[in-house]
Design an enzyme around this catalytic site. Structure first.
Site, PDB file in Angstrom:
ATOM      1  N   CYS A 141      39.606  34.956  37.116  1.00 41.68           N
ATOM      2  CA  CYS A 141      40.878  34.730  37.796  1.00 41.68           C
ATOM      3  C   CYS A 141      41.400  36.108  38.180  1.00 41.68           C
ATOM      4  O   CYS A 141      41.336  37.043  37.370  1.00 41.68           O
ATOM      5  CB  CYS A 141      41.856  34.028  36.846  1.00 41.68           C
ATOM      6  N   CYS A 166      41.460  34.548  45.269  1.00 41.94           N
ATOM      7  CA  CYS A 166      41.824  33.580  44.233  1.00 41.94           C
ATOM      8  C   CYS A 166      40.581  32.761  43.921  1.00 41.94           C
ATOM      9  O   CYS A 166      40.012  32.112  44.812  1.00 41.94           O
ATOM     10  CB  CYS A 166      42.937  32.678  44.781  1.00 41.94           C
TER      11      CYS A 166
HETATM   12  N1  DGL Z   1      44.571  34.294  40.880  1.00 45.17           N
HETATM   13  C1  DGL Z   1      44.221  32.899  40.784  1.00 45.17           C
HETATM   14  C2  DGL Z   1      42.724  32.754  40.539  1.00 45.17           C
HETATM   15  O1  DGL Z   1      41.968  33.695  40.739  1.00 45.17           O
HETATM   16  C3  DGL Z   1      45.155  32.252  39.809  1.00 45.17           C
HETATM   17  C4  DGL Z   1      45.009  30.785  39.736  1.00 45.17           C
HETATM   18  C5  DGL Z   1      46.254  30.009  39.489  1.00 45.17           C
HETATM   19  O2  DGL Z   1      47.225  30.154  40.240  1.00 45.17           O
HETATM   20  O3  DGL Z   1      46.195  29.167  38.584  1.00 45.17           O
HETATM   21  O4  DGL Z   1      42.225  31.704  40.184  1.00 45.17           O
END
Ligand code: DGL
Length: 265
Positions: free
Chosen positions: A186, A76
């Site tokens: 993301c 993430c």
């Molecule tokens: N997969 C997360 C990232 O890479 C999502 C972020 C979120 O939950 O806003 O930032």
């Protein structure tokens, strides 16, 4: 001494998006067992405060350590850019993080203009700013906060009119701004590559960090002599604290030796 090599790799994300990283890791390291944590009940992280992201990242790590994980991949960008420093201070285990791939984009751009689609939490973080300061400062960065994209993906609405409209509103302006590289900052967003291609055609290169994270995971396992040398087929557990339908849909093609567990953590 316990043989840590057969222990699983722990992977966490605010939701289902980190499975895009899990796939890269599983492709490169098919022998490794994995435990994935999807904190979908608390997604999106991108609109939360830095302290809230740190607290959730500590909670996720503690859960994975209780399952005897030998290494943690923070799949993430938002959690990495806000919390990985604290995680490394607090826990005595190797961590791999993920950041928007602006360095490779800076090397690839011919127009000196790159787009970065990421969450507010990532774009506002000190770590992102630090990395951005290391690239050639004549490169123009068009930063776009992808509000709403994570929610739609969590709800399984990858191909929907809402998704198309939102993506068009974020990405169409880039076509007029001379952008030739778009960084997906993301881990949810690689699931949108076909939809983004529909909008930008082949005028823009799409860049994400998934493969680099898998390679880094391999290197760190080797460095700490933690590679799994078992000849048994690897096992994969996916924990989620919300409905597991989207998670199952995204991981489906890999179903062998995979278990999905809906539980609170
Ligand atoms: N997969 C997360 C990232 O890479 C999502 C972020 C979120 O939950 O806003 O930032």
């Amino acid at each position: 001494m316990v043989n840590q090599q057969n222990f699983p790799i722990g992977i966490f994300d605010s939701g289902v998006g980190g499975t895009s990283i899990w796939k890269e890791i599983h492709t490169l390291l098919p022998n490794e067992n994995t435990i994935y944590l999807s904190d979908s009940k608390n997604a999106p992280y991108g609109e939360k405060s830095e302290q809230a992201i740190i607290d959730l990242s500590i909670k996720n790590t503690s859960f994975l350590l209780k399952q005897d994980c030998k290494l943690i991949v923070v799949a993430c960008n938002t959690a990495t850019t806000n919390a990985i420093k604290i995680l490394r201070q607090k826990f005595d285990i190797p961590f791999i993080g993920i950041e928007p791939a602006i360095k490779p984009a800076a090397l690839k751009t011919k127009t000196n203009t790159i787009g970065i689609l990421a969450t507010q939490g990532t774009l506002n973080s000190a770590l992102f700013e630090k990395t951005a300061n290391t690239i050639d400062q004549k490169i123009i960065r068009k930063e776009i906060i992808g509000n709403g994209l994570v929610n739609l993906i969590e709800d399984g609405k990858l191909y929907s009119s809402e998704m198309t409209a939102l993506l068009k509103s974020y990405i169409t302006p880039l076509l007029e701004e001379n952008v030739d590289c778009l960084v997906l900052g993301c881990t949810h967003y690689p699931y949108l590559i076909p939809q983004i291609r529909e909008i930008v055609g082949h005028k823009i290169q799409i860049i994400d960090s998934g493969e680099a994270v898998a390679k880094q995971t391999k290197a760190i396992l080797a460095k700490f002599k933690l590679q799994n040398n078992s000849t048994l087929k690897s096992k994969h557990e996916f924990y989620i604290n919300k409905n597991k339908a989207t998670l199952e849909m995204l991981v489906q093609s890999e179903k062998e030796n995979v278990r999905f567990i809906e539980t609170d953590f």
